[in-house]
Write a protein that holds these residues in place. Structure first.
Motif, mmCIF file in Angstrom:
data_model
loop_
_atom_site.group_PDB
_atom_site.id
_atom_site.type_symbol
_atom_site.label_atom_id
_atom_site.label_comp_id
_atom_site.label_asym_id
_atom_site.label_seq_id
_atom_site.Cartn_x
_atom_site.Cartn_y
_atom_site.Cartn_z
ATOM 1 N N ALA A 1 0.863 -1.171 0.000
ATOM 2 C CA ALA A 1 0.000 0.000 0.000
ATOM 3 C C ALA A 1 0.900 1.222 0.000
ATOM 4 C CB ALA A 1 -0.913 0.001 1.223
ATOM 5 N N GLY A 2 0.543 2.203 -0.816
ATOM 6 C CA GLY A 2 1.391 3.372 -0.992
ATOM 7 C C GLY A 2 1.803 3.460 -2.440
ATOM 8 N N SER A 3 2.333 4.604 -2.820
ATOM 9 C CA SER A 3 2.673 4.787 -4.227
ATOM 10 C C SER A 3 4.111 5.257 -4.361
ATOM 11 C CB SER A 3 1.692 5.758 -4.886
ATOM 12 O OG SER A 3 1.784 5.697 -6.294
ATOM 13 N N ILE A 4 4.395 5.976 -5.440
ATOM 14 C CA ILE A 4 5.774 6.318 -5.786
ATOM 15 C C ILE A 4 6.457 7.106 -4.674
ATOM 16 C CG2 ILE A 4 7.252 7.350 -7.540
ATOM 17 C CD1 ILE A 4 5.371 5.019 -8.457
ATOM 18 N N ASP A 5 5.757 8.108 -4.147
ATOM 19 C CA ASP A 5 6.364 8.924 -3.094
ATOM 20 C C ASP A 5 6.682 8.099 -1.858
ATOM 21 O OD1 ASP A 5 3.668 8.535 -2.638
ATOM 22 O OD2 ASP A 5 3.234 10.606 -2.044
ATOM 23 N N ALA A 6 5.779 7.172 -1.503
ATOM 24 C CA ALA A 6 6.016 6.327 -0.336
ATOM 25 C C ALA A 6 7.173 5.363 -0.570
ATOM 26 C CB ALA A 6 4.746 5.553 0.012
ATOM 27 N N ALA A 7 7.272 4.808 -1.769
ATOM 28 C CA ALA A 7 8.390 3.908 -2.080
ATOM 29 C C ALA A 7 9.712 4.654 -2.024
ATOM 30 C CB ALA A 7 8.192 3.284 -3.455
ATOM 31 N N THR A 8 9.731 5.851 -2.556
ATOM 32 C CA THR A 8 10.952 6.663 -2.565
ATOM 33 C C THR A 8 11.416 6.976 -1.148
ATOM 34 O OG1 THR A 8 10.333 7.642 -4.688
ATOM 35 C CG2 THR A 8 11.956 8.843 -3.369
ATOM 36 N N ALA A 9 10.459 7.215 -0.264
ATOM 37 C CA ALA A 9 10.789 7.568 1.121
ATOM 38 C C ALA A 9 10.927 6.366 2.030
ATOM 39 C CB ALA A 9 9.717 8.505 1.672
ATOM 40 N N GLY A 10 10.696 5.153 1.510
ATOM 41 C CA GLY A 10 10.730 3.967 2.352
ATOM 42 C C GLY A 10 9.571 3.895 3.317
ATOM 43 N N LYS A 11 8.389 4.358 2.874
ATOM 44 C CA LYS A 11 7.226 4.408 3.758
ATOM 45 C C LYS A 11 6.038 3.626 3.210
ATOM 46 C CE LYS A 11 8.473 8.763 5.981
ATOM 47 N NZ LYS A 11 8.061 10.148 6.309
ATOM 48 N N LEU A 12 6.313 2.600 2.403
ATOM 49 C CA LEU A 12 5.243 1.720 1.975
ATOM 50 C C LEU A 12 4.735 0.897 3.159
ATOM 51 C CD1 LEU A 12 6.895 0.340 -1.294
ATOM 52 C CD2 LEU A 12 4.951 1.922 -1.191
ATOM 53 N N THR A 13 3.536 0.362 3.035
ATOM 54 C CA THR A 13 3.066 -0.684 3.929
ATOM 55 C C THR A 13 3.084 -1.978 3.139
ATOM 56 O OG1 THR A 13 1.649 0.825 5.184
ATOM 57 C CG2 THR A 13 1.181 -1.530 5.361
ATOM 58 N N ILE A 14 3.784 -2.969 3.634
ATOM 59 C CA ILE A 14 3.969 -4.241 2.918
ATOM 60 C C ILE A 14 3.135 -5.299 3.609
ATOM 61 C CG2 ILE A 14 5.671 -5.959 2.193
ATOM 62 C CD1 ILE A 14 7.739 -3.555 2.520
ATOM 63 N N PHE A 15 2.162 -5.851 2.873
ATOM 64 C CA PHE A 15 1.283 -6.884 3.413
ATOM 65 C C PHE A 15 1.922 -8.241 3.145
ATOM 66 C CE2 PHE A 15 -1.903 -3.555 1.997
ATOM 67 C CZ PHE A 15 -2.084 -3.023 3.269
ATOM 68 N N ALA A 16 2.585 -8.790 4.145
ATOM 69 C CA ALA A 16 3.383 -10.006 3.965
ATOM 70 C C ALA A 16 2.596 -11.242 4.363
ATOM 71 C CB ALA A 16 4.666 -9.917 4.788
ATOM 72 N N GLY A 17 2.438 -12.149 3.402
ATOM 73 C CA GLY A 17 1.823 -13.433 3.660
ATOM 74 C C GLY A 17 2.804 -14.547 3.357
ATOM 75 N N GLY A 18 2.921 -15.494 4.253
ATOM 76 C CA GLY A 18 3.844 -16.599 4.031
ATOM 77 C C GLY A 18 4.406 -17.104 5.342
ATOM 78 N N PRO A 19 5.218 -18.165 5.284
ATOM 79 C CA PRO A 19 5.790 -18.720 6.505
ATOM 80 C C PRO A 19 6.598 -17.686 7.283
ATOM 81 C CG PRO A 19 6.141 -20.181 4.633
ATOM 82 C CD PRO A 19 5.621 -18.904 4.073
ATOM 83 N N ALA A 20 6.451 -17.700 8.590
ATOM 84 C CA ALA A 20 7.133 -16.707 9.431
ATOM 85 C C ALA A 20 8.641 -16.733 9.227
ATOM 86 C CB ALA A 20 6.789 -16.944 10.894
ATOM 87 N N ALA A 21 9.206 -17.927 9.057
ATOM 88 C CA ALA A 21 10.658 -18.032 8.888
ATOM 89 C C ALA A 21 11.125 -17.364 7.604
ATOM 90 C CB ALA A 21 11.084 -19.502 8.894
ATOM 91 N N VAL A 22 10.315 -17.428 6.565
ATOM 92 C CA VAL A 22 10.669 -16.789 5.294
ATOM 93 C C VAL A 22 10.536 -15.270 5.408
ATOM 94 C CG1 VAL A 22 10.175 -16.662 2.822
ATOM 95 C CG2 VAL A 22 9.958 -18.845 4.026
ATOM 96 N N VAL A 23 9.476 -14.829 6.088
ATOM 97 C CA VAL A 23 9.334 -13.385 6.329
ATOM 98 C C VAL A 23 10.528 -12.867 7.120
ATOM 99 C CG1 VAL A 23 7.892 -11.566 7.312
ATOM 100 C CG2 VAL A 23 6.817 -13.556 6.260
ATOM 101 N N ASP A 24 10.966 -13.638 8.120
ATOM 102 C CA ASP A 24 12.132 -13.233 8.919
ATOM 103 C C ASP A 24 13.352 -12.994 8.039
ATOM 104 O OD1 ASP A 24 10.666 -13.463 11.251
ATOM 105 O OD2 ASP A 24 11.438 -15.452 11.763
#
Length: 276
Positions: free
Chosen positions: A121-144
């Protein structure tokens, strides 16, 4: 996670690659239209001629492509990335796709390669500033394992098993497109009543459509009408019976009627002659 490949250098893919390069990461990029990737060479990226070449040394492979068909072509098409993915690599699927499409991707990857479902979630300005929200789905160990890189792009929200990130992203985008549609209709009523649009927007900014008003005025965002329509269709596909999703269907009709499908969704508010 020292070598990163970014497959897809549209506006968001380019912003993500630039952010990672600015943080000192080694990044290789690929895009179907090579000229769109070439500009990243001046920022320090290696530009690959194919997905195979892009992922050959990558620990982390990020896909930021239009839809599931484009992801499928990059990962599994003729001469595509699957053949060159390294054992232990993680594919971070950031394109907005349906949860069942995520499952299809997972089923075709080599057993030695992990998949994270991680739309943003977020767009170009957020990506540039490192302020995206990343919705992570998957095994906890892989997210780690992937999280140190993902945190350079923004906040990581752990959603649960594979597919839950894409599910939540569709929920968020459904809220966006229906709110934009509601704001459009509200301004049509304002026009009919002779209320100046700037006065109406100022009043609406403090009400329930405040988020849509702010998004309509955003200057550093880019979410093409065509992509918003694609996401609305994915949302409708998840719900049997359109009688339960009339607002989404109405918003999709508005999106489909826009003459400039590459314009940002805010054009539905800011460009009065967009509709046919």
């Amino acid at each position: 996670m020292t070598d990163i490949a970014v497959l897809g250098t549209g506006r968001m893919g380019t912003a993500v690659a630039r952010r990672l390069l600015a943080n000192g990461r080694r990044v290789t990029v690929w895009n179907r239209t090579e000229a769109k990737a070439a500009a990243l060479a001046t920022a320090g990226a290696q530009v690959a001629a194919s997905p195979v070449a892009a992922v050959a040394e990558a620990d982390l492979v990020i896909t930021l492509l239009t839809d599931a068909a484009a992801v499928d072509a990059a990962l599994f098409g003729t001469g595509a990335a699957r053949a060159a993915l390294r054992p232990g690599a993680i594919v971070v699927q950031m394109s907005t796709v349906a949860p069942d499409e995520v499952a299809g991707i997972a089923g075709r990857l080599p057993r030695s390669v992990s998949l994270l479902d991680a739309p943003v979630a977020g767009s170009i300005d957020a990506a540039t500033a490192g302020k995206l929200t990343i919705f992570a789905g998957g095994p906890a160990a892989v997210v780690d394992l992937a999280e140190p890189v993902l945190r350079e792009l923004g906040a990581v929200r752990r959603c649960g098993p594979l597919g839950t990130g894409s599910a939540l992203k569709l929920v968020v985008n459904t809220a966006l497109v229906t709110a934009i549609g509601a704001l459009h209709d509200t301004l049509v009523v304002a026009d009919g009543l002779g209320v100046d649009r700037s006065v109406a927007l100022d009043a609406l900014a403090a009400g329930p459509l405040g988020g849509a008003v702010r998004r309509a005025g955003a200057t550093g965002a880019a979410f093409a009408v065509a992509l918003a329509g694609k996401d609305a269709r994915l949302a409708l596909r998840a719900v049997p019976g359109r009688q339960h999703t009339l607002a989404v269907a109405a918003a999709l009709h508005l999106l489909d009627a826009a003459t400039d499908q590459e314009a940002d969704v805010a054009s539905l508010i800011t460009m009065e002659n967009q509709w046919t």
